[in-house]
Write an enzyme that holds these catalytic residues in place. Structure first.
Site, mmCIF file in Angstrom:
data_model
loop_
_atom_site.group_PDB
_atom_site.id
_atom_site.type_symbol
_atom_site.label_atom_id
_atom_site.label_comp_id
_atom_site.label_asym_id
_atom_site.label_seq_id
_atom_site.Cartn_x
_atom_site.Cartn_y
_atom_site.Cartn_z
ATOM 1 N N ARG A 109 0.810 -1.226 0.000
ATOM 2 C CA ARG A 109 0.000 0.000 0.000
ATOM 3 C C ARG A 109 0.845 1.279 0.000
ATOM 4 N NH1 ARG A 109 -3.386 -3.660 -0.555
ATOM 5 N NH2 ARG A 109 -5.477 -3.637 0.343
ATOM 6 N N SER A 159 -11.147 -1.009 2.746
ATOM 7 C CA SER A 159 -10.409 -1.087 4.015
ATOM 8 C C SER A 159 -10.089 0.327 4.484
ATOM 9 C CB SER A 159 -9.093 -1.822 3.826
ATOM 10 O OG SER A 159 -9.315 -3.123 3.374
ATOM 11 N N GLU A 219 -5.563 3.711 5.976
ATOM 12 C CA GLU A 219 -5.088 3.564 4.609
ATOM 13 C C GLU A 219 -5.683 4.711 3.783
ATOM 14 O OE1 GLU A 219 -6.324 -0.177 2.793
ATOM 15 O OE2 GLU A 219 -6.072 0.711 0.834
#
Ligand code: EPU
Length: 338
Positions: free
Chosen positions: A164, A238, A334
């Site tokens: 990520r 997420s 995130e």
């Protein structure tokens, strides 16, 4: 180049949160991205967004919001013995690229099916799911440098991809307008079925050796069962990253939680699902005001209807606090919080 003053970003973020910006600029070519860069240099505050599927707006934005035109743009630009290179416009839905690739016998992205978001963002965020990451397909990222208007391109290595992460989220943040990404797809289909419940899902459909389309359909079914559709309930997938912790800490936790799920990163590190910890803290299906924790996947925060960004942020803070108190692990969003 399209420009809209005093623009409501509600349809440009998958949380469906209302927030106004002073001006929206939509670029639809390299030349327009260069013009947009000029406008950015003249303005002060600016924000670059893609499909807004990884974005939490907590207030109105007093400045320019810049985004590539959301449209399909895919072109085959090269080929070698085992691979085919597709150059994709930054504003193309990434999932449309996967569908196109499979329809044209190009493989390697099946496990990333149905991830919301655009091509440009895929290269910023290194999107991933079911054991696959887009960094393994990216060959080159093309962009316009905001400071100079120069057209630049970066190879995969220069982007320094990891879980990520990329330089576009670090020292290159706000420096480039991405215009295209070149992905290399494989001519041969090699299914990757060993992650999560992909095999179980295929078995249920009585499939042993899936075709690429069947694998894509299985991934889509798994995602649809767990993740809320942003069109029905606002969310950004997420909300938190899965933390990577030291082995010592992991062994210590495992004494209390023998069922602790984990993915081994290397000899010293384990990745722990934040969703599992949030679930153990009792947050799954719970709400704080109009923001909530999804009842089928605790890693996903949802807009239960009319939530403000501040309400979602309050829930985020509370969840992080509870996870830290119980597990001694910091979890980090995130999602890009503005
Ligand atoms: N779990 C629970 N309770 C929950 C959620 C998860 O106990 O509420 C447990 C599961 O049972 C499983 C483990 O936690 O043992 C992992 O759950 P899952 O397979 O759903 O994956 P995840 O680690 O929570 C990551 C990605 C997802 C991706 C899936 C599948 C991150 C931040 N998220 O989630 O990506 O789809 O794996 O590969 O790495 C996204 O980034 O938006 C996203 C959806």
């Amino acid at each position: 180049m399209r420009e809209i003053a005093n623009y409501n970003l509600r349809d440009n973020n998958t949380f469906g949160i209302e927030a106004f910006c002073d001006r929206l600029i939509v670029y639809d070519s390299v030349a327009e991205a260069q013009k947009a860069a000029e406008q950015i240099r003249a303005a002060g505050e600016f924000l670059i967004i893609g499909g807004g599927s990884n974005l939490l707006l907590t207030k109105d934005f007093a400045g320019l919001v810049v985004t590539p035109e959301p449209r399909f743009g895919v072109e085959q630009v090269d080929e070698d013995e085992t691979g085919i290179y597709l150059k994709c416009w930054a504003g193309t839905q990434f999932d449309d690229v996967i569908a196109y690739a499979i329809a044209h016998q190009m493989y390697g992205a099946e496990n990333l099916s149905l991830i919301p978001g655009e091509v440009g963002a895929s290269a910023v965020q290194n999107i991933g799911a079911y054991g696959a990451e887009v960094k393994d397909l990216i060959v080159k990222v093309e962009a316009v440098e905001i400071a100079t208007g120069n057209v630049v391109s970066f190879d995969n290595e220069a982007c320094e991809y990891s879980y990520r992460q990329s330089r576009f989220k670090q020292d290159w943040k706000n420096k480039y307008l991405i215009t295209a990404v070149i992905y290399r797809f494989h001519k041969e289909f090699i299914p990757h079925l060993d992650y999560g419940n992909i095999r179980a899902e295929l078995q249920q459909a009585h499939i042993d050796m899936p075709t690429a389309s069947e694998l894509r359909e299985a991934v889509i079914r798994i995602r649809q069962a767990k993740l809320p559709d942003p069109k029905v309930m606002g969310n950004a997938g997420s909300f938190f990253m899965n933390p990577i912790i030291d082995r010592d800490k992991f062994e210590f936790l495992r004494q209390d939680y023998p069922d602790l799920p984990h993915y081994t990163i290397d000899e010293q590190h384990e990745k722990i699902p934040a969703g599992w910890m949030i679930d153990r803290c009792g947050w799954k299906g719970k709400a704080l005001g109009r923001a909530g924790v999804h009842d089928k996947q605790a890693l996903v925060l949802v807009n239960r209807g009319g939530a403000t960004g501040m309400e979602v942020l309050a829930l985020c803070d509370q969840v992080r606090k509870d996870v830290f108190e119980r597990f001694g692990i910091h979890i980090y969003p995130e999602v890009n919080i503005v």
